[in-house]
Scaffold this motif. Structure first.
Motif, PDB file in Angstrom:
ATOM      1  N   GLU A  41       0.840  -1.212   0.000  1.00 38.82           N
ATOM      2  CA  GLU A  41       0.000   0.000   0.000  1.00 38.82           C
ATOM      3  C   GLU A  41       0.872   1.258   0.000  1.00 38.82           C
ATOM      4  O   GLU A  41       0.633   2.200  -0.763  1.00 38.82           O
ATOM      5  CB  GLU A  41      -0.896  -0.016   1.239  1.00 38.82           C
ATOM      6  CG  GLU A  41      -1.546   1.324   1.553  1.00 38.82           C
ATOM      7  CD  GLU A  41      -3.028   1.362   1.290  1.00 38.82           C
ATOM      8  OE1 GLU A  41      -3.584   0.350   0.840  1.00 38.82           O
ATOM      9  OE2 GLU A  41      -3.624   2.422   1.522  1.00 38.82           O
ATOM     10  N   GLU A  42       1.885   1.269   0.858  1.00 39.80           N
ATOM     11  CA  GLU A  42       2.724   2.469   0.967  1.00 39.80           C
ATOM     12  C   GLU A  42       3.545   2.693  -0.300  1.00 39.80           C
ATOM     13  O   GLU A  42       3.639   3.817  -0.806  1.00 39.80           O
ATOM     14  CB  GLU A  42       3.658   2.360   2.185  1.00 39.80           C
ATOM     15  CG  GLU A  42       2.961   2.186   3.508  1.00 39.80           C
ATOM     16  CD  GLU A  42       2.023   3.327   3.850  1.00 39.80           C
ATOM     17  OE1 GLU A  42       2.108   4.398   3.226  1.00 39.80           O
ATOM     18  OE2 GLU A  42       1.168   3.138   4.745  1.00 39.80           O
TER      19      GLU A  42
ATOM     20  N   ASP B 185      -7.220   2.304   4.902  1.00 38.78           N
ATOM     21  CA  ASP B 185      -6.183   2.407   3.881  1.00 38.78           C
ATOM     22  C   ASP B 185      -6.383   3.713   3.115  1.00 38.78           C
ATOM     23  O   ASP B 185      -7.072   4.629   3.596  1.00 38.78           O
ATOM     24  CB  ASP B 185      -6.230   1.182   2.948  1.00 38.78           C
ATOM     25  CG  ASP B 185      -7.612   0.972   2.327  1.00 38.78           C
ATOM     26  OD1 ASP B 185      -8.481   1.872   2.440  1.00 38.78           O
ATOM     27  OD2 ASP B 185      -7.831  -0.084   1.720  1.00 38.78           O
TER      28      ASP B 185
ATOM     29  N   PHE C 289      -7.124  -3.077   9.047  1.00 33.96           N
ATOM     30  CA  PHE C 289      -5.890  -2.717   8.322  1.00 33.96           C
ATOM     31  C   PHE C 289      -5.655  -1.236   8.507  1.00 33.96           C
ATOM     32  O   PHE C 289      -6.591  -0.428   8.434  1.00 33.96           O
ATOM     33  CB  PHE C 289      -6.076  -3.029   6.833  1.00 33.96           C
ATOM     34  CG  PHE C 289      -4.891  -2.702   5.966  1.00 33.96           C
ATOM     35  CD1 PHE C 289      -3.866  -3.626   5.780  1.00 33.96           C
ATOM     36  CD2 PHE C 289      -4.801  -1.481   5.319  1.00 33.96           C
ATOM     37  CE1 PHE C 289      -2.777  -3.327   4.973  1.00 33.96           C
ATOM     38  CE2 PHE C 289      -3.717  -1.174   4.508  1.00 33.96           C
ATOM     39  CZ  PHE C 289      -2.708  -2.100   4.331  1.00 33.96           C
ATOM     40  N   LEU C 290      -4.389  -0.879   8.764  1.00 31.88           N
ATOM     41  CA  LEU C 290      -4.043   0.531   8.938  1.00 31.88           C
ATOM     42  C   LEU C 290      -2.769   0.834   8.174  1.00 31.88           C
ATOM     43  O   LEU C 290      -1.762   0.142   8.335  1.00 31.88           O
ATOM     44  CB  LEU C 290      -3.847   0.858  10.428  1.00 31.88           C
ATOM     45  CG  LEU C 290      -3.384   2.278  10.765  1.00 31.88           C
ATOM     46  CD1 LEU C 290      -4.456   3.301  10.387  1.00 31.88           C
ATOM     47  CD2 LEU C 290      -3.040   2.399  12.249  1.00 31.88           C
ATOM     48  N   ALA C 291      -2.822   1.868   7.352  1.00 32.12           N
ATOM     49  CA  ALA C 291      -1.626   2.329   6.631  1.00 32.12           C
ATOM     50  C   ALA C 291      -1.436   3.818   6.920  1.00 32.12           C
ATOM     51  O   ALA C 291      -2.176   4.427   7.691  1.00 32.12           O
ATOM     52  CB  ALA C 291      -1.775   2.055   5.138  1.00 32.12           C
TER      53      ALA C 291
END
Lengths: 153, 112
Positions: A49-50, B22, B52-54
């Protein structure tokens, strides 16, 4: 594409709209298929994702890496290639793009180290990648950038 | 991404998030979370249903915490799942937004 010791999947994503979500869903399907431990799977998903959102939001296309054809004024589309290779002791995530040079390994990163009133929101993505991947490599290739992140079993 | 606000005793505002925080999830809740945080001074964000964590999700949380702090208040994070907590600790978010386990701990932090 199993060869007895490694199974790999590769997929190309073009453009910017919806790419991060599409890449995440694709990786989810692989993670499910492999039955990876929850912590390892989450580390991969966060790093994907990053790295992909960084390319989409900041990378832009490097015109020198994929010039438009003769007579065409159109800018080349952003192209991102993602490969997931499952080895016996680790998963290797390779992401290539045709964007401007960006060395994620050398990019400044760090956790929050100031009181809340001094914290500027954002800018923690690279810190997360460096923290969650077992190893991280970068090289500039003919077509753009290549980042290789590994996740130990 | 689910976003729900409930007022609790003691002037505590509980925001419950559910789903993936996200790039898309953060975009869906960032404005509403910030507005809620800015209107209150005792805010707890229930992360127990966040899977989920971004970093863009972290940005939304930090932005909210700063908005609450601007009121002289505090924003707490309630009961994150292990993978989410790992992300919070890897970035030191827990140093500026305390992680609490239950509503008793919430009340204790707010000195109720």
């Amino acid at each position: 594409m199993a060869d007895g010791s490694e199974t790999a999947w590769r997929r190309e994503f073009v453009g910017v709209t919806g790419v991060v979500g599409s890449a995440a869903r694709w990786l989810d399907s692989i993670v499910t298929r492999l039955g990876l431990p929850d912590g390892q799977a989450n580390a991969m998903q966060v790093c994907l994702e990053e790295l992909v959102s960084n390319i989409v939001r900041h990378g832009g296309v490097d015109p020198a890496s994929a010039p438009p054809g003769p007579g065409s004024d159109a800018a080349p589309a952003l192209a991102i290639s993602i490969c997931v290779a499952a080895l016996p002791d680790r998963i290797v995530l390779t992401i290539e793009d045709n964007g401007r040079r960006f060395d994620v390994v050398q990019a400044p990163a760090g956790p929050i180290d100031a009181p809340l009133e001094c914290v500027v929101p954002g800018g923690l993505g690279i810190q997360l990648v460096k923290s969650l991947a077992s190893s991280l490599r970068y090289c500039r290739i003919e077509t753009g950038n290549r980042v290789v992140a590994e996740f130990a079993s | 991404m689910k976003f729900e606000v409930v007022d609790l005793e003691g002037g505590i505002t509980k925001v419950t998030l559910a789903g993936r925080l996200d790039i898309d999830g953060a975009a869906a809740v960032e404005r509403e979370l910030n507005a809620t945080a800015a209107r209150n001074d005792r805010v707890v964000v229930d992360l127990s249903q966040v899977t989920f964590l971004a970093s863009l999700g972290i940005r939304a949380l930090v932005t909210g915490a700063k908005a609450t702090a601007a009121n002289g208040g505090k924003l707490l994070l309630l009961n994150p799942q292990p993978n989410v907590e790992k992300v919070l600790r890897a970035t030191n978010v827990d140093k500026v937004m305390p992680i609490v386990r239950d509503l008793e701990e919430v009340a204790a932090v707010f000195l109720l």
